[in-house]
Scaffold this active site. Structure first.
Site, PDB file in Angstrom:
ATOM      1  N   GLU A  97      54.070  63.921  28.563  1.00 29.05           N
ATOM      2  CA  GLU A  97      55.421  63.398  28.674  1.00 29.05           C
ATOM      3  C   GLU A  97      56.335  63.677  27.477  1.00 29.05           C
ATOM      4  OE1 GLU A  97      56.612  61.899  31.424  1.00 29.05           O
ATOM      5  OE2 GLU A  97      54.699  62.248  32.420  1.00 29.05           O
ATOM      6  N   SER A 475      17.678  15.568  59.388  1.00 30.23           N
ATOM      7  CA  SER A 475      16.843  14.619  58.653  1.00 30.23           C
ATOM      8  C   SER A 475      17.141  14.576  57.159  1.00 30.23           C
ATOM      9  CB  SER A 475      15.362  14.960  58.864  1.00 30.23           C
ATOM     10  OG  SER A 475      14.996  14.734  60.207  1.00 30.23           O
TER      11      SER A 475
END
Length: 816
Positions: A97, A475
Site C-alpha cells: 500500500e 426415580s
C-alpha cells in the site's frame, strides 16, 4: 557575439518570467489551499479522537481460569498493540500500500498531483495515490465518496493526523481497523478467520495474503476467490522482494506456500457454545445490542478442565448408547468415479458437517480386515474390523441384524460415513446419534456452574437441554420425598409395605367411560413386602415411595419440595409425583441435589462471575450466597463472634433442610452406589460418593444425579421427540456412565470429602429384618442413623417417638 548575448538575455528574461509565474502560481495554489483549509476546517472532525477510537469489539466469554470460550459480534475484531504486530506484517502492508510511509508527511504529493490532473481532465476523481494515513482517515473519520471536497478534507485530516500521532500509532490504528473480508476487521481478526491462528505467528506468505486483501476485501479474500487471492498475494510478495524485505530463498518459499479456502472461527480455547449462548441471552436482556460492539468481557464460573470433561463424558455416553442399538447405514453416497480423485472427494465432503468431533469421510478402499477412508480433513484413515463389529443393522422395533464378519458387510466403496479418530492413522466407525444428552455440574458451596453441556453438538442442535428441556426425572426425584419423610417423623429403619395397589380413576361428570385405573409397579415387576426405607431407596422401590407420599400428604410433600428450589407449578398435585412425573430441567435437578451435598443450604445456580466493559470497568460482579453449615433454619444466621468465618445475613444461603437431614439422606444415597442401582459408580474407587438413578415410564428418560461434598452433577439421556430409549436402557446403564466419566476426571487427584456427622444425628442398632431397635446378640443387627428428634421406639431417651408416624399426617388425596 552580440547575437549570442541577445539570445542569452532573452532566455534569462523568459526564465525570470517563468520563475515568477511558477512562484506566483505556487503562491496562489498555497493561498487557495489555505483558504480551502480554513473554509473546510469547521467541517473537519477532531483527529485526536483517533487516539481513543472505539473499535467495535465483539462480546468475549471466558472460563474462570482465563480460557476463551467464544466471542459474538457482527464484526470480528482482535485489537493489538504496536509491539504485538510482527515485522513481516508491517513489511507486507508497506509493500502492498505505501512503501514510503515512514518518509512522507502523510501525503504522497506526486500521487495527489496525478489524481488532481486526472480529475481536471475527466471531472471525476478516479485516481488514488492514497497513503496509509489517508486510507485510515477515509475509513474512520469521513465517508468514502469520490468527490473533490471529500478528497481535500482527507488531505487536511491526514496532515493533521501525522502532526497529532506518531507513525507507529497511525500504523497500529490501520492494522486494527481495516476491513479484510468475512466480517473480519483488523489483521489479527483476519488471521484467525483465514488461518485459525494468532497474528503473532503468521508467515511471510500469510502476511502478504492479508495485505493483498486490502485492495478489494470482498473479492480478494481466499474464501471468495482462491485465484484472485493468489494473484494478489504474488504481487505483494514480489514487492516485498523488490524492497529487500525478503531474500530470494524466502521469496520463492512464500510463493510456493499453499492457500486454503477454509474459514476458521475465533481462537476458542475451550469449546463451550451452550455456555456462551446462555451468557449472551442473559446479557442481552440487560444491556441490549451494546454487547456485540462495546468489547464486553464476561468471566464465567466454568472451569475449563471440567467443561472439557463434561463434553467428552456426554459424547462418550451417547455414542455408547447409539452403538448398542445398531447401525443405521451410510450418511451419503459419492459417485465411484470421484473416489479416486481427492480434490473431488474433498469438494463432495464439504457438504457434510463435522458433528460433535465426528469426521465425515468417504470409503475409498475395502480389504479383508479393514477399510480405508478419506476424511473431510484431507487425511486417510484405516478402519479396522474390530471397530466395525458393533455395526449390526438396525431393524427398528425388531432389534438388530447379524454381527458383521468383514468390512464389506458394513460399508461399500463410495459410502459417506462418520469417523472418530483413534490415534495415528486409525479411526473408529461411528454415526451421528439420534439420541441426545445433557450434563451440568455445580459447586455446591455457592451454586457456581462449573460445567454445562446442553447437547451432543451445538451446531447440530442449539437447544440447550440443561436449561430448556423439562423432562420427568423418574426415580431420581425420590430423595426429595424421602427427605420430606425424615422431616415428618419417618426414619431410615421405618418399614413400609411394598405390595400391589390400585387407584381407581374417577368417573367422568358426563357419565362417559372413566380413565384407566392406575396400577403402579416396581421396575422389576415384583413386590417385596415390608421394606425398610433405606433399602427402598437403594433399590428404588416405587410402591414404597407411593405409600410414603400418601402418608405424608400430597400438599405437605409439594410444599416441602419447594425448599429444594423445585418449582411447585411443575410438580403434579397427585401421587404420580412420587415416581418423578414432575417436569424439571437438569439445572433444577442439580440445584436440588446441591442441598444434600452442602449440608442443607439452598444455593442459587449462577454462571456469570463478572462482566467487564471495554475499558475494564466492572459492570457486574456475582455475589452468591454461600452454604452455611452452622446456619439455623430457616434462615437465621448465628453470631460467630465477628471472626473471619462469620457470614453476614445477606451472604449465607437460606437453609432448606437441617444439616442432620442432609447428612442422613447423603448416607442413604451412598447406599444407592454401595449396593443399589448405582453400583457402576464403584468403579471410581471412592467412598465419598452418593446419588440416585432415574428412569421414567417406558424408558423415555434416563438420569443420574450424584455428588460428594465438593461437586454435584446431573446427567440426562433421552430423545428430543420423546420415545422409549429401548429395552434395558435405564438410569444405571444409560446416564450413570456419563456421570462416571466426568467424575473420574473431575475428582482425579482430589482427596475424598464427605461432610462430618453433625449434631442432631444419633446411632442405634436395629434389626435388618424388622427395623426395630435390637441388641448386639441379634444376628441381623446393623447400625442405623436417626434424627435426634425422631428416635424409634425402644431407644433410651427417645420420649416414646414411634417410626412411621408422619407429622403432619393428612388424609389420602385422590391421584387424579
Amino acid at each position: 557575439m552580440h547575437n549570442r548575448r541577445l539570445v542569452k538575455t532573452r532566455l534569462n528574461r523568459r526564465l525570470r518570467i517563468a520563475a515568477t509565474a511558477i512562484v506566483s502560481l505556487a503562491g496562489l495554489v498555497l493561498l487557495a489551499f489555505l483558504a480551502t483549509y480554513y473554509y473546510l476546517k469547521p467541517t473537519l472532525p477532531d483527529v485526536a479522537l483517533l487516539r481513543d477510537v472505539r473499535l467495535q469489539v465483539p462480546l468475549r466469554v471466558y472460563s474462570r481460569d482465563g480460557h476463551l470460550l467464544g466471542q459474538i459480534g457482527e464484526q470480528r475484531r482482535v485489537p493489538v498493540t504496536w509491539e504485538q504486530i510482527p515485522p513481516v506484517v508491517v513489511q507486507a502492508v508497506l509493500a502492498a500500500e505505501d512503501d514510503r510511509f515512514f518518509e512522507h508527511p502523510g501525503i504522497d504529493w506526486q500521487g495527489v498531483l496525478r489524481a488532481m490532473l486526472v480529475a481536471a481532465t475527466t471531472m471525476e476523481l478516479s485516481q488514488g495515490g492514497s497513503t496509509l494515513t489517508q486510507q485510515l482517515v477515509r475509513t474512520t473519520l469521513i465517508t468514502n465518496e469520490k468527490q473533490l471536497r471529500r478528497k481535500l478534507r482527507e488531505i487536511f485530516l491526514s496532515l493533521q493526523l501525522e502532526h497529532e500521532l506518531s507513525k507507529q500509532e497511525i500504523l497500529t490504528l490501520f492494522v486494527n481497523t481495516q476491513f479484510l473480508g468475512q466480517r473480519s476487521y483488523g489483521f489479527a481478526a483476519a488471521s484467525e478467520t483465514y488461518f485459525g491462528k494468532p497474528l503473532a505467528t503468521v508467515t511471510a506468505s500469510e502476511a502478504a495474503l492479508l495485505a493483498g486483501i486490502l485492495q478489494a476485501p470482498s473479492r480478494l479474500n481466499p474464501a471468495a476467490s482462491l485465484e484472485h487471492a493468489t494473484e494478489r498475494r504474488t504481487y505483494v510478495l514480489r514487492r516485498m522482494h523488490e524492497l529487500d524485505y525478503l531474500d530470494d530463498e524466502a521469496y520463492h518459499a512464500a510463493l510456493a506456500a499453499p492457500i486454503y479456502r477454509d474459514l476458521h472461527g475465533p481462537r476458542v480455547e475451550i469449546d463451550a457454545p451452550y455456555v456462551v449462548e446462555f451468557v449472551r441471552l442473559a446479557l442481552f436482556e440487560e444491556y441490549g445490542e451494546r454487547i456485540y460492539t462495546d468489547g464486553f468481557r464476561v468471566i464465567t464460573t466454568v472451569d475449563s478442565r471440567l467443561q472439557r470433561a463434561a463434553d467428552v463424558a456426554l459424547r462418550s455416553a451417547v455414542l455408547e448408547y447409539d452403538r448398542r442399538h445398531g447401525y443405521r447405514g451410510r450418511a451419503g453416497r459419492i459417485a465411484p468415479a470421484d473416489v479416486t480423485d481427492e480434490k473431488s472427494l474433498a469438494f463432495e465432503l464439504e457438504r457434510y458437517p463435522q458433528v460433535g468431533g465426528l469426521l465425515p469421510a468417504a470409503i475409498v478402499a475395502i480389504g479383508r480386515g479393514d477399510a480405508t477412508a478419506f476424511a473431510r480433513n484431507r487425511r486417510r484413515y484405516r478402519l479396522p474390523m474390530e471397530g466395525m463389529r458393533w455395526a449390526r443393522p438396525a431393524q427398528g422395533a425388531e432389534g438388530m441384524g447379524a454381527t458383521p464378519k468383514r468390512p464389506a458387510d458394513v460399508v461399500a466403496t463410495g459410502d459417506v460415513v462418520y469417523l472418530l479418530p483413534a490415534g495415528g492413522d486409525e479411526a473408529l466407525l461411528v454415526q451421528v446419534p439420534d439420541v441426545q444428552g445433557a450434563f451440568v455440574a455445580l459447586d455446591p458451596h455457592d451454586g457456581a456452574v462449573v460445567a454445562m453441556s446442553g447437547g451432543f453438538d451445538y451446531q447440530f442442535s442449539k437447544f440447550n437441554r440443561v436449561v430448556q428441556a423439562r423432562r420427568q426425572p423418574g426415580s431420581s426425584f425420590k430423595p426429595f420425598i424421602y427427605s420430606a419423610a425424615l422431616a415428618a417423623g419417618f426414619t431410615p429403619a421405618s418399614m413400609v409395605l411394598d405390595a400391589p395397589v390400585v387407584y381407581e380413576a374417577p368417573a367422568a361428570d358426563d357419565g362417559s367411560t372413566k380413565e384407566e385405573d392406575w396400577r403402579p409397579v416396581n421396575d422389576s415387576g415384583r413386590f417385596y413386602g415390608p421394606t425398610r426405607l433405606r433399602d427402598a431407596l437403594a433399590r428404588s422401590r416405587n410402591l414404597v415411595t407411593i405409600r410414603l407420599m400418601r402418608q405424608l400428604g400430597i400438599g405437605y410433600t409439594r410444599d416441602y419440595l419447594g425448599r429444594f428450589g423445585l418449582p411447585r407449578a411443575h410438580i403434579p398435585a397427585d401421587l404420580t409425583a412420587a415416581l418423578g412425573t414432575a417436569q424439571l430441567t437438569p439445572l433444577e435437578m442439580v440445584a436440588g441435589f446441591a442441598v444434600f451435598a452442602n449440608g442443607g443450604s439452598s444455593v442459587a445456580p449462577y454462571l456469570v462471575e463478572r462482566v467487564l466493559a471495554g475499558d475494564d470497568t466492572v459492570l457486574r460482579q456475582a455475589e452468591p450466597r454461600l452454604a452455611c453449615a452452622d446456619c439455623a433454619m430457616p434462615d437465621e444466621i448465628p453470631d460467630l463472634g465477628g471472626g473471619l468465618s462469620a457470614l453476614a445475613a445477606d451472604q449465607a444461603a437460606p437453609r432448606a433442610i437441617t444439616e442432620a437431614n442432609a447428612w442422613i439422606m447423603t448416607d442413604l444415597m451412598g447406599d444407592v452406589i454401595r449396593r443399589g442401582t448405582g453400583q457402576r459408580a464403584l468403579a471410581l474407587g471412592r467412598s465419598d460418593l452418593a446419588g440416585k438413578t432415574g428412569t421414567t415410564n417406558e424408558g423415555r428418560d434416563a438420569w443420574f444425579s450424584g455428588f460428594n461434598a465438593d461437586l454435584v452433577a446431573t446427567a440426562w439421556v433421552g430423545f428430543d421427540q420423546e420415545r422409549s430409549l429401548g429395552a434395558g436402557e435405564e438410569g444405571s446403564r444409560t446416564a450413570l456412565p456419563m456421570w462416571i466419566y466426568f467424575m473420574r476426571e473431575a475428582l482425579r487427584g482430589q482427596p475424598e470429602h464427605r461432610l462430618p456427622m453433625p449434631d442432631g444425628v444419633v446411632t442405634a442398632r436395629i434389626s435388618a429384618e424388622t427395623g426395630e431397635i435390637t441388641g448386639g446378640d441379634d444376628p441381623s443387627a446393623m447400625l442405623e442413623y436417626f434424627l435426634a428428634d425422631h428416635l424409634p421406639a425402644g431407644f433410651e431417651g427417645s420420649g416414646g417417638a414411634r417410626p412411621g408416624v408422619a407429622t403432619p399426617k393428612q388424609s389420602e388425596e385422590p391421584i387424579f
